[in-house]
Write an enzyme that holds these catalytic residues in place. Structure first.
Site, PDB file in Angstrom:
ATOM      1  N   SER A 117       0.827  -1.210   0.000  1.00  0.00           N
ATOM      2  CA  SER A 117       0.000   0.000   0.000  1.00  0.00           C
ATOM      3  C   SER A 117       0.855   1.251   0.000  1.00  0.00           C
ATOM      4  O   SER A 117       0.432   2.295  -0.468  1.00  0.00           O
ATOM      5  CB  SER A 117      -0.846   0.081   1.278  1.00  0.00           C
ATOM      6  OG  SER A 117      -1.569  -1.067   1.477  1.00  0.00           O
ATOM      7  N   HIS A 138      -2.165  -3.237  -6.564  1.00  0.00           N
ATOM      8  CA  HIS A 138      -2.742  -2.801  -5.293  1.00  0.00           C
ATOM      9  C   HIS A 138      -4.246  -3.024  -5.294  1.00  0.00           C
ATOM     10  O   HIS A 138      -4.999  -2.265  -5.905  1.00  0.00           O
ATOM     11  CB  HIS A 138      -2.391  -1.325  -5.049  1.00  0.00           C
ATOM     12  CG  HIS A 138      -2.820  -0.822  -3.715  1.00  0.00           C
ATOM     13  ND1 HIS A 138      -3.319   0.447  -3.514  1.00  0.00           N
ATOM     14  CD2 HIS A 138      -2.842  -1.426  -2.497  1.00  0.00           C
ATOM     15  CE1 HIS A 138      -3.615   0.594  -2.234  1.00  0.00           C
ATOM     16  NE2 HIS A 138      -3.339  -0.523  -1.602  1.00  0.00           N
ATOM     17  N   GLU A 150      -5.021  -0.917  -8.586  1.00  0.00           N
ATOM     18  CA  GLU A 150      -4.031   0.044  -9.075  1.00  0.00           C
ATOM     19  C   GLU A 150      -2.842  -0.769  -9.561  1.00  0.00           C
ATOM     20  O   GLU A 150      -2.234  -1.507  -8.783  1.00  0.00           O
ATOM     21  CB  GLU A 150      -3.596   0.990  -7.945  1.00  0.00           C
ATOM     22  CG  GLU A 150      -4.679   1.954  -7.529  1.00  0.00           C
ATOM     23  CD  GLU A 150      -4.231   2.913  -6.420  1.00  0.00           C
ATOM     24  OE1 GLU A 150      -4.746   4.035  -6.379  1.00  0.00           O
ATOM     25  OE2 GLU A 150      -3.397   2.534  -5.582  1.00  0.00           O
ATOM     26  N   ASN A 189      -4.420   6.697  -2.419  1.00  0.00           N
ATOM     27  CA  ASN A 189      -3.894   7.142  -1.122  1.00  0.00           C
ATOM     28  C   ASN A 189      -3.263   8.529  -1.208  1.00  0.00           C
ATOM     29  O   ASN A 189      -3.231   9.258  -0.227  1.00  0.00           O
ATOM     30  CB  ASN A 189      -2.891   6.117  -0.568  1.00  0.00           C
ATOM     31  CG  ASN A 189      -3.609   5.021   0.205  1.00  0.00           C
ATOM     32  OD1 ASN A 189      -4.661   5.249   0.785  1.00  0.00           O
ATOM     33  ND2 ASN A 189      -3.052   3.829   0.196  1.00  0.00           N
TER      34      ASN A 189
HETATM   35  N1  LIG Z   1      -5.657  -4.814   4.863  1.00  0.00           N
HETATM   36  C1  LIG Z   1      -5.916  -3.944   3.901  1.00  0.00           C
HETATM   37  O1  LIG Z   1      -6.965  -3.273   3.906  1.00  0.00           O
HETATM   38  C2  LIG Z   1      -4.953  -3.755   2.745  1.00  0.00           C
HETATM   39  C3  LIG Z   1      -5.416  -3.159   1.558  1.00  0.00           C
HETATM   40  C4  LIG Z   1      -4.543  -3.045   0.468  1.00  0.00           C
HETATM   41  C5  LIG Z   1      -3.237  -3.499   0.583  1.00  0.00           C
HETATM   42  N2  LIG Z   1      -2.803  -4.055   1.757  1.00  0.00           N
HETATM   43  C6  LIG Z   1      -1.425  -4.562   1.801  1.00  0.00           C
HETATM   44  O2  LIG Z   1      -1.465  -5.990   1.677  1.00  0.00           O
HETATM   45  C7  LIG Z   1      -0.380  -6.577   2.395  1.00  0.00           C
HETATM   46  C8  LIG Z   1      -0.938  -7.573   3.389  1.00  0.00           C
HETATM   47  O3  LIG Z   1      -1.823  -6.913   4.258  1.00  0.00           O
HETATM   48  P1  LIG Z   1      -2.895  -7.718   5.144  1.00  0.00           P
HETATM   49  O4  LIG Z   1      -3.808  -6.712   5.719  1.00  0.00           O
HETATM   50  O5  LIG Z   1      -3.448  -8.864   4.369  1.00  0.00           O
HETATM   51  O6  LIG Z   1      -1.949  -8.276   6.320  1.00  0.00           O
HETATM   52  P2  LIG Z   1      -2.235  -9.487   7.317  1.00  0.00           P
HETATM   53  O7  LIG Z   1      -1.423  -9.196   8.528  1.00  0.00           O
HETATM   54  O8  LIG Z   1      -3.691  -9.743   7.469  1.00  0.00           O
HETATM   55  O9  LIG Z   1      -1.612 -10.773   6.572  1.00  0.00           O
HETATM   56  C9  LIG Z   1      -0.245 -10.938   6.320  1.00  0.00           C
HETATM   57  C10 LIG Z   1       0.050 -12.428   6.189  1.00  0.00           C
HETATM   58  O10 LIG Z   1       1.407 -12.598   5.778  1.00  0.00           O
HETATM   59  C11 LIG Z   1       1.952 -13.689   6.473  1.00  0.00           C
HETATM   60  N3  LIG Z   1       3.407 -13.608   6.471  1.00  0.00           N
HETATM   61  C12 LIG Z   1       4.258 -13.190   7.448  1.00  0.00           C
HETATM   62  N4  LIG Z   1       5.526 -13.295   7.010  1.00  0.00           N
HETATM   63  C13 LIG Z   1       5.474 -13.789   5.750  1.00  0.00           C
HETATM   64  C14 LIG Z   1       6.470 -14.147   4.792  1.00  0.00           C
HETATM   65  N5  LIG Z   1       7.767 -14.014   5.038  1.00  0.00           N
HETATM   66  N6  LIG Z   1       6.060 -14.668   3.623  1.00  0.00           N
HETATM   67  C15 LIG Z   1       4.750 -14.787   3.339  1.00  0.00           C
HETATM   68  N7  LIG Z   1       3.768 -14.491   4.214  1.00  0.00           N
HETATM   69  C16 LIG Z   1       4.129 -13.974   5.395  1.00  0.00           C
HETATM   70  C17 LIG Z   1       1.341 -13.610   7.852  1.00  0.00           C
HETATM   71  O11 LIG Z   1       1.414 -14.878   8.499  1.00  0.00           O
HETATM   72  C18 LIG Z   1      -0.088 -13.199   7.522  1.00  0.00           C
HETATM   73  O12 LIG Z   1      -0.915 -14.338   7.327  1.00  0.00           O
HETATM   74  C19 LIG Z   1       0.386  -5.412   3.015  1.00  0.00           C
HETATM   75  O13 LIG Z   1       1.444  -5.068   2.167  1.00  0.00           O
HETATM   76  C20 LIG Z   1      -0.648  -4.306   3.082  1.00  0.00           C
HETATM   77  O14 LIG Z   1      -0.059  -3.019   3.061  1.00  0.00           O
HETATM   78  C21 LIG Z   1      -3.641  -4.222   2.835  1.00  0.00           C
END
Ligand SMILES: NC(=O)c1ccc[n+]([C@@H]2O[C@H](COP(=O)([O-])OP(=O)(O)OC[C@H]3O[C@@H](n4cnc5c(N)ncnc54)[C@H](O)[C@@H]3O)[C@@H](O)[C@H]2O)c1
Length: 360
Positions: A117, A138, A150, A189
């Protein structure tokens, strides 16, 4: 031709992206190094698919088929053979760099996309073997419901790789991709930052958060005003994005992280999830403004709804114009992204056109 999808990270976004790909008929392998995260994926998917059936969005057979399209893999090397890898691991540069170093070796022919993000895609891909196959994708939360993706191209992304991923998102997943360069905050963003930051500069002892929210709903057609939206997103999550963009852009005054929001976060008032933010909540329902937290607002006079919306929309339009002037994105993509991400009836360039046309 993309047939096999790999998703890295089985959290909120990874599970949602896997579900979307599976519902669209693709075979999906999901890797997560956390055994508990991987083990909970089938139940998460089952729940999400059952809910889609209940809402009439999928038939029972479609849901069953989608469920069986997803498999969990504990070892990253088992992602070999994927045509596209979508990474949704935690937002850490070092962690993502290391992931793509390995993934580019395990999947030497795959398109490699990060769902970051707020980080620079080029930096994330710095250790990847073939940067020409790398890009940002994204998604918005939840990926199944949110149409926008995106698509971020770095200076190294090859146009053929970008086009292949674009076609996959557009035709394969029926999303709406928009094209943006690797700039801080990408489109949404960045362009929508004033919605949160400028809004906090408009409130005072006589202009309440509720007045600002109401003006955005009534004059902008926004489903949610900035304060109710920050409460939903989480004040901490929203503030972290503001800070990341502020730093990445060289600390411009217009994006200075608001002291009010910092104070609320420091006091553990994160919004809905903690029951208190700009508003108060009980049993998931808003019960009123959080007067306790807002009592230190500076003195000021009451603003009209028209002047509030004019300040906010003006700041958003100006940010959109800068982004386009920098050559980071096209105006139609900015409008499409803002409308889809925010559920606004119009985008900044459409507002601008309207207000120019309205002038005598
Ligand atoms: N949550 C949102 O609304 C949102 C929206 C758009 C983008 N994002 C982006 O998406 C990404 C993930 O966000 P999220 O909210 O799903 O996070 P999350 O914490 O829910 O999930 C992350 C997952 O990654 C796993 N993980 C940890 N280390 C790892 C590794 N080395 N290799 C692979 N997996 C690993 C964790 O166990 C966990 O299950 C981030 O970069 C975030 O910025 C999030």
């Amino acid at each position: 031709m993309i047939r096999r999808v790999a998703v890295v990270g089985a959290g909120t976004m990874g599970a949602g992206i896997a579900q979307l790909c599976a519902q669209s008929g693709f075979s999906v392998k999901v890797h997560d190094p956390e055994p508990a995260a991987l083990a909970s994926l089938p139940a998460k998917l089952r729940k999400a698919l059952d809910s889609a059936v209940l809402k009439g969005r999928l038939s029972t057979q479609q849901a069953e088929r989608a469920f069986h399209c997803v498999s969990e893999v504990a070892e990253m090397r088992d992602l070999a053979g994927a045509d596209i890898v979508i990474e949704a691991a935690p937002e850490s540069l070092a962690l993502k760099q290391e992931l793509f170093r390995k993934l580019s070796e395990i999947c030497p022919d795959a398109l490699l996309a990060t769902n970051t993000s707020s980080l620079s895609v080029a930096e994330i891909m710095r250790k990847a073997r073939s940067p020409e196959r790398t890009m940002g994708a994204h998604f918005f939360n939840p990926p199944v419901a949110m149409k926008l993706v995106e698509m971020i191209r770095t200076s190294a992304t090859h146009p053929d790789a970008f086009r292949a991923a674009w076609d996959f998102f557009l035709t394969g997943l029926r999303r709406t991709p928009v094209d943006v360069k690797d700039v801080p905050g990408f489109i949404v963003n960045r362009v929508m930052r004033p919605y949160y930051v400028t809004a906090q500069r408009l409130v005072n002892s006589s202009t309440s958060c509720a007045a600002v929210d109401e003006s955005c709903r009534s004059l902008g057609g926004a489903p949610m005003g900035p304060f109710e939206l920050m409460d939903l997103i989480g004040l901490d999550t929203n503030l972290a994005i503001t800070k990341a963009i502020y730093e990445a852009l060289g600390r411009p005054e217009r994006f200075a992280p608001p002291g009010l929001q910092q104070k609320l976060v420091d006091a553990g008032m994160f919004g809905r999830k903690s029951g208190r933010g700009f508003y108060l909540y009980a049993d998931g329902k808003m019960t009123g403004e959080n007067h306790e937290a807002l009592k230190a607002l500076p003195p000021g006079t009451a603003s009209t709804a028209a002047s509030i919306w004019s300040s906010l929309s003006g700041a958003i339009v100006s940010e959109a114009q800068s982004l386009v002037a920098e050559g980071a994105a096209g105006a139609p993509d900015v409008d499409a992204a803002v409308k889809l991400a925010m559920n606004f009836p119009k985008g900044p360039f459409e507002w601008r056109k309207e207000s120019t046309a309205a002038k005598p």
